[in-house]
Design an enzyme around this catalytic site. Structure first.
Site, mmCIF file in Angstrom:
data_model
loop_
_atom_site.group_PDB
_atom_site.id
_atom_site.type_symbol
_atom_site.label_atom_id
_atom_site.label_comp_id
_atom_site.label_asym_id
_atom_site.label_seq_id
_atom_site.Cartn_x
_atom_site.Cartn_y
_atom_site.Cartn_z
ATOM 1 N N ARG A 89 -9.597 2.861 9.482
ATOM 2 C CA ARG A 89 -9.786 1.704 8.814
ATOM 3 C C ARG A 89 -8.685 1.900 7.550
ATOM 4 O O ARG A 89 -8.977 2.854 6.841
ATOM 5 C CB ARG A 89 -11.078 1.463 8.338
ATOM 6 C CG ARG A 89 -11.333 0.389 7.405
ATOM 7 C CD ARG A 89 -12.700 0.427 6.898
ATOM 8 N NE ARG A 89 -12.741 -0.793 5.839
ATOM 9 C CZ ARG A 89 -13.295 -0.676 4.737
ATOM 10 N NH1 ARG A 89 -13.681 0.314 4.177
ATOM 11 N NH2 ARG A 89 -13.133 -1.814 3.709
ATOM 12 N N HIS A 137 -8.467 -5.136 -0.129
ATOM 13 C CA HIS A 137 -9.051 -4.054 -0.776
ATOM 14 C C HIS A 137 -8.510 -3.840 -2.315
ATOM 15 O O HIS A 137 -8.015 -2.870 -2.731
ATOM 16 C CB HIS A 137 -8.752 -2.750 -0.103
ATOM 17 C CG HIS A 137 -9.884 -1.775 -0.132
ATOM 18 N ND1 HIS A 137 -10.799 -1.021 0.786
ATOM 19 C CD2 HIS A 137 -10.361 -1.312 -1.071
ATOM 20 C CE1 HIS A 137 -11.562 -0.215 0.211
ATOM 21 N NE2 HIS A 137 -11.464 -0.301 -0.997
ATOM 22 N N GLU A 182 -16.093 -5.094 -0.122
ATOM 23 C CA GLU A 182 -16.771 -4.945 -1.385
ATOM 24 C C GLU A 182 -16.389 -5.992 -2.407
ATOM 25 O O GLU A 182 -16.096 -5.739 -3.536
ATOM 26 C CB GLU A 182 -16.855 -3.565 -1.826
ATOM 27 C CG GLU A 182 -17.117 -2.428 -1.153
ATOM 28 C CD GLU A 182 -17.510 -1.080 -1.835
ATOM 29 O OE1 GLU A 182 -17.147 -1.120 -3.010
ATOM 30 O OE2 GLU A 182 -17.903 -0.030 -1.097
ATOM 31 N N ASN A 310 -20.907 -0.528 3.538
ATOM 32 C CA ASN A 310 -20.593 0.736 2.679
ATOM 33 C C ASN A 310 -21.829 1.064 2.111
ATOM 34 O O ASN A 310 -22.486 0.422 1.135
ATOM 35 C CB ASN A 310 -19.505 0.461 1.848
ATOM 36 C CG ASN A 310 -18.242 -0.023 2.389
ATOM 37 O OD1 ASN A 310 -18.083 -0.118 3.531
ATOM 38 N ND2 ASN A 310 -17.155 -0.255 1.582
ATOM 39 N N TYR A 312 -23.172 4.558 -0.270
ATOM 40 C CA TYR A 312 -23.182 6.035 -1.163
ATOM 41 C C TYR A 312 -24.654 6.492 -1.595
ATOM 42 O O TYR A 312 -24.778 7.775 -1.460
ATOM 43 C CB TYR A 312 -21.910 5.863 -2.146
ATOM 44 C CG TYR A 312 -20.440 5.678 -1.568
ATOM 45 C CD1 TYR A 312 -19.936 6.699 -1.250
ATOM 46 C CD2 TYR A 312 -20.308 4.307 -1.066
ATOM 47 C CE1 TYR A 312 -18.560 6.540 -0.566
ATOM 48 C CE2 TYR A 312 -18.847 4.150 -0.566
ATOM 49 C CZ TYR A 312 -18.058 5.123 -0.264
ATOM 50 O OH TYR A 312 -16.656 5.279 0.178
ATOM 51 N N GLU A 387 -17.891 2.645 5.434
ATOM 52 C CA GLU A 387 -17.407 3.668 4.325
ATOM 53 C C GLU A 387 -18.842 4.413 4.137
ATOM 54 O O GLU A 387 -19.950 3.945 3.912
ATOM 55 C CB GLU A 387 -16.903 3.045 2.998
ATOM 56 C CG GLU A 387 -15.643 2.851 2.860
ATOM 57 C CD GLU A 387 -15.333 2.227 1.437
ATOM 58 O OE1 GLU A 387 -15.773 2.721 0.562
ATOM 59 O OE2 GLU A 387 -14.473 1.113 1.423
HETATM 60 C C1 FCB Z 1 -16.201 2.214 -2.455
HETATM 61 C C2 FCB Z 1 -14.667 1.464 -2.454
HETATM 62 C C3 FCB Z 1 -13.676 2.751 -1.984
HETATM 63 C C4 FCB Z 1 -13.828 4.022 -2.823
HETATM 64 C C5 FCB Z 1 -15.271 4.422 -2.376
HETATM 65 C C6 FCB Z 1 -15.680 5.598 -3.198
HETATM 66 O O1 FCB Z 1 -16.591 1.360 -3.439
HETATM 67 O O2 FCB Z 1 -14.407 0.484 -1.456
HETATM 68 O O3 FCB Z 1 -12.230 2.164 -2.067
HETATM 69 O O4 FCB Z 1 -13.416 3.900 -4.096
HETATM 70 O O5 FCB Z 1 -16.109 3.453 -3.067
#
Ligand code: FCB
Length: 489
Positions: A89, A137, A182, A310, A312, A387
């Site tokens: 990607r 992006h 995002e 995405n 995290y 992500e």
């Molecule tokens: C996300 C972004 C990516 C990267 C990660 C850690 O928010 O999409 O570009 O910075 O975080």
């Protein structure tokens, strides 16, 4: 030849298998890896301007050179192939494609810009790696920001024209186009807290940006379908698993508000064709939403082939009564201006437990909960983890990077994805962020997310232990269930 480092970890009885056809990939974004900022006819984006403004980015870092992926993409694709990736990607830099764009007109198409991505696509396909293309992006052409940026609907209109150009050029070989990455970050970090480009701190502008990004998605999705009728159209959102440890009605209301601003203000228009009433009410003191024109919601509510997710870190909130300093551990950087437009009564407490080098709490449960919620509320919608990954302070010792924390993070989050799949969520792929260490926006090069280490002086790439580990997961099509299998080599 298989080296010692690349020997597969035994899947056997201690591994959990992924469903057949599940796609393993890795992700990057143009401004974070390409460099060559002034080459090939490219003109400045808002991130060039922002990173070149003193005080904006840690260490004064910029994406001028970054990973030099623009020149080294063949070597990088070979490395991906060596790790066994099924998909890559990447994003297309809009300022490479139509460098003379203005608010009124797209301007001429830059053949050299398209040629770069076309060559990248060909290189990937020759290596057996399927390209997945993100059209936006975050690197908005600066000329469009000068005319209002995402606060202007003309930016959404130009985006759709640009999307059509890219889809027409690559659509014969690219099966998946992701309109936006995002939009939450583009809108709220770009226009409310100012920790991302363009660095504005105007809450009403952030909400106008939310709407015009939604509109850009809808117009862009339709444009991609016109230009590349066989392609899959997706949108990537950074959705939050919002929870509270508080017990009061005010705490529950804090969850609702943040869920509205982060999740539903994007999901509802795109998937249901309407803005959530509670978000409109919460934000009424900031804007009257008069930038939403008749018919806009129909334009936004386009058929969607897949939703990119995405994830995290979890988002934990509680009501703030104003008597103590407001806790702001939302993971979105320090600013005197909150990204949480119209949520002044919400705070983000610091959590105990593991954190990454970003200070982000590690809680893989959130991945499962988020995917299951999407499955529950939008049944039948294909989900792709576009992500997931973690920054740690890596060191190269004798040519190796023993990043066991990252490997553990990945293992736990992959297991969490599989938990959701086994509970019925239609998740079809996983893209690890990131393939390479890269320019981490306002943190510059100080945060490393890659499974491949980059020495920014020599541009040397070194596969980290987590990279070898991920390759072994991909080969086995299974994730180890025990800690014993975490370290390879
Ligand atoms: C996300 C972004 C990516 C990267 C990660 C850690 O928010 O999409 O570009 O910075 O975080």
């Amino acid at each position: 030849m298989t080296t010692t480092e690349e020997r597969p970890t035994a899947p056997s009885a201690t591994a959990r298998a992924f469903p057949p056809g599940f796609v393993w990939g890795t992700a990057t974004a143009a401004y974070q890896v390409e460099g060559a900022a002034a080459e090939g006819g490219r003109t400045p984006s808002i991130w060039d301007t922002y990173s070149h403004t003193p005080g904006r980015v840690v260490g004064g870092d910029t994406g001028d050179v970054a990973d030099d992926h623009y020149h080294r993409f063949r070597e990088d694709v070979a490395l991906m192939q060596r790790l066994g990736m099924a998909s890559y990607r990447f994003s297309v830099a809009w300022p490479r494609i139509t460098p003379q764009v203005s608010a009124d007109a797209l301007g001429p198409v830059n053949a050299e810009g398209l040629a770069f991505y076309s060559a990248l696509v060909d290189e990937l396909l020759a290596a057996g790696i399927e390209p997945a293309v993100t059209l936006y992006h975050w690197d908005l052409p600066q000329a469009l920001e000068d005319a209002g940026g995402w606060t202007s609907r003309r930016t959404a209109e130009r985006f759709a024209e640009y999307a059509e150009v890219v889809a027409a050029a690559l659509g014969d070989r690219v099966r998946t186009f992701i309109t936006l990455n995002e939009p939450w970050c583009s809108a709220y970090l770009g226009y409310a807290s100012g920790v991302h480009a363009p660095g504005r701190t105007e809450p009403a502008a952030a909400l106008a940006a939310v709407h015009h990004l939604n509109l850009a998605h809808g117009l862009g999705a339709a444009a991609v379908r016109r230009a590349a009728p066989g392609a899959r159209v997706a949108l990537t959102l950074n959705l939050a698993w919002v929870r509270t440890e508080g017990t009061t009605a005010a705490d529950a209301d804090a969850v609702r508000r943040v869920d509205g601003l982060q999740n539903r203000v994007f999901l509802d228009p795109v998937l249901r064709g309407r803005y959530p009433d509670d978000v409109l009410a919460d934000t009424a003191g900031v804007t009257d939403w008069s930038f939403v024109r008749d018919g806009d919601l129909d334009l936004i509510h386009q058929p969607l082939d897949a939703l990119g997710v995405n994830y995290y870190s979890p988002t934990v909130v509680r009501a703030w009564d104003g008597t103590t300093p407001r806790a702001e551990n939302d993971g979105h950087g320090a600013s005197a201006h909150s990204p949480w437009v119209a949520a002044q009564d919400v705070e983000f407490p610091e959590l105990p437990g593991d954190k990454t080098a970003m200070g982000w709490s590690v809680d893989a449960r959130g991945m499962t909960e988020l995917l299951l919620r999407l499955h529950r509320e939008h049944p039948g919608l294909e989900l792709i983890v576009t992500e997931n990954g973690a920054a740690y302070d890596d060191v190269v010792v004798a040519g190796r990077v023993h990043d066991v924390e990252r490997t553990r993070y990945l293992r736990d989050h992959l297991a969490a994805v599989l938990d959701a799949v086994e509970a019925g969520a239609p998740v079809t792929g996983y893209y690890l962020w990131s393939f390479l260490d890269n320019f981490e926006w306002s943190y510059g090069f100080s945060k490393r997310f890659g499974v491949v280490h980059v020495d920014y002086t020599t541009q040397q790439r070194t596969i980290k232990d987590s990279g070898y580990w991920y390759a072994s997961v991909v080969r086995a099509h299974a994730v180890p269930a025990t800690d014993g299998a975490l370290v390879t080599g």
